[in-house]
Design a protein around this motif. Structure first.
Motif, PDB file in Angstrom:
ATOM      1  N   PRO A 133       0.739  -1.068  -0.039  1.00  0.00           N
ATOM      2  CA  PRO A 133      -0.005   0.212  -0.187  1.00  0.00           C
ATOM      3  C   PRO A 133       1.093   1.170   0.017  1.00  0.00           C
ATOM      4  CG  PRO A 133      -0.027  -1.256   2.199  1.00  0.00           C
ATOM      5  CD  PRO A 133       0.578  -2.037   1.163  1.00  0.00           C
ATOM      6  N   ARG A 134       2.007   1.142   0.655  1.00  0.00           N
ATOM      7  CA  ARG A 134       2.808   2.300   0.709  1.00  0.00           C
ATOM      8  C   ARG A 134       3.264   2.857  -0.893  1.00  0.00           C
ATOM      9  NH1 ARG A 134       6.892   1.848   5.614  1.00  0.00           N
ATOM     10  NH2 ARG A 134       5.441   1.682   7.233  1.00  0.00           N
ATOM     11  N   TRP A 135       3.682   1.943  -1.532  1.00  0.00           N
ATOM     12  CA  TRP A 135       3.886   2.219  -3.096  1.00  0.00           C
ATOM     13  C   TRP A 135       2.694   2.832  -3.797  1.00  0.00           C
ATOM     14  CZ3 TRP A 135       8.416   1.616  -5.847  1.00  0.00           C
ATOM     15  CH2 TRP A 135       9.335   0.631  -5.171  1.00  0.00           C
ATOM     16  N   LEU A 136       1.640   2.563  -3.283  1.00  0.00           N
ATOM     17  CA  LEU A 136       0.246   3.018  -4.197  1.00  0.00           C
ATOM     18  C   LEU A 136       0.220   4.490  -3.785  1.00  0.00           C
ATOM     19  CD1 LEU A 136      -2.316   0.243  -3.895  1.00  0.00           C
ATOM     20  CD2 LEU A 136      -1.381   1.061  -5.759  1.00  0.00           C
ATOM     21  N   VAL A 137       0.333   4.699  -2.402  1.00  0.00           N
ATOM     22  CA  VAL A 137       0.245   6.251  -1.823  1.00  0.00           C
ATOM     23  C   VAL A 137       1.390   7.049  -2.534  1.00  0.00           C
ATOM     24  CG1 VAL A 137       0.558   7.523   0.189  1.00  0.00           C
ATOM     25  CG2 VAL A 137      -0.977   5.563   0.494  1.00  0.00           C
ATOM     26  N   ALA A 138       2.586   6.512  -2.446  1.00  0.00           N
ATOM     27  CA  ALA A 138       3.720   7.267  -2.983  1.00  0.00           C
ATOM     28  C   ALA A 138       3.560   7.530  -4.553  1.00  0.00           C
ATOM     29  CB  ALA A 138       4.993   6.251  -2.913  1.00  0.00           C
ATOM     30  N   GLN A 139       2.986   6.625  -5.315  1.00  0.00           N
ATOM     31  CA  GLN A 139       2.487   6.946  -6.771  1.00  0.00           C
ATOM     32  C   GLN A 139       1.793   8.078  -6.948  1.00  0.00           C
ATOM     33  OE1 GLN A 139      -0.562   5.681  -8.098  1.00  0.00           O
ATOM     34  NE2 GLN A 139      -0.139   6.643 -10.117  1.00  0.00           N
ATOM     35  N   ARG A 140       0.752   8.021  -5.865  1.00  0.00           N
ATOM     36  CA  ARG A 140      -0.505   9.077  -6.179  1.00  0.00           C
ATOM     37  C   ARG A 140       0.130  10.271  -5.875  1.00  0.00           C
ATOM     38  NH1 ARG A 140      -3.910   7.499  -1.388  1.00  0.00           N
ATOM     39  NH2 ARG A 140      -4.524   9.626  -1.924  1.00  0.00           N
ATOM     40  N   TYR A 141       1.227  10.652  -4.777  1.00  0.00           N
ATOM     41  CA  TYR A 141       1.639  12.052  -4.614  1.00  0.00           C
ATOM     42  C   TYR A 141       2.588  12.463  -5.596  1.00  0.00           C
ATOM     43  CZ  TYR A 141      -0.620  12.292  -0.169  1.00  0.00           C
ATOM     44  OH  TYR A 141      -1.555  12.413   0.902  1.00  0.00           O
TER      45      TYR A 141
END
Length: 213
Positions: A183-191
């Protein structure tokens, strides 16, 4: 024709657009995960046909608009910058979801996959707004035929979109399994995506101020 630097910048904007979650991406990922790679590729061909409709409609409309209302160029540039900021907010807003959280769909025959891919794109407001608001940022009557420039930009956008979406259709299942567990990768991608979109919007507004000064 469109200067090479502008064309490369536009290709970058098109890349950001195709990587921003929307109806096309969600549909292709869902089909690829639920029905396999072949179904995803067939659906993608329908999406590409939809792009051609958007491209010719925008090319004809922008050409007519530029000839009839010169100030429309400046207005559309501001609209394009505002739209990029909106996409940036959609990427980072609370509750934003990953497109890899694909919904389950029943199996469809190839003809329906092609049709649904086409309709998903033709009726996609994200693509319509992109063509009508971002295109004018890179079109200038000083560089020749507005119609030909619009067609060149459209073909560039379609090429970028096809390449990225083909990879998505082929590897959606593997990517989904990998990202859902991180999930951290998904959040980083969004930002990261939101920051780049916002930066491009600021650049367009700054260029507009230089033109009007």
């Amino acid at each position: 024709m469109v200067p090479l630097n502008d064309l490369l910048l536009f290709a970058g904007a098109a890349l950001l657009m195709v990587l921003t979650p929307g109806p096309n991406m969600i549909y292709l990922i869902s089909r690829s995960i639920c029905q396999g790679r072949k179904a995803g590729v067939i659906s993608l061909l329908g999406v590409i046909l939809g792009f051609l409709v958007h491209m010719f409609a925008a090319a004809l409309g922008i050409t007519a608009l530029f000839l009839a209302i010169p100030i429309a160029y400046d207005l559309l540039k501001w609209a394009g910058a505002a739209y990029l900021l909106y996409l940036a907010w959609q990427a980072v807003r609370p509750g934003a979801r990953s497109p890899f959280e694909a919904r389950q769909l029943p199996a469809d025959p190839p003809s329906r996959l092609l049709l649904m891919g086409f309709l998903t794109n033709v009726l996609n407001p994200k693509i319509a707004v992109f063509y009508l608001s971002i295109f004018p940022q890179f079109v200038s009557p000083e560089h020749g035929s507005v119609f030909q420039q619009s067609i060149l930009l459209g073909l560039t956008q379609i090429s970028v979109s096809f390449t990225v979406n083909l990879l998505i259709a082929l590897f959606a299942g593997s990517l989904s399994a990998w990202l859902v567990g991180r999930p951290r990768w998904l959040v980083a991608q969004r930002y990261v995506m939101g920051g780049v979109l916002a930066g491009l919007a600021v650049r367009l507004v700054s260029e507009q101020r230089k033109v009007t000064s």
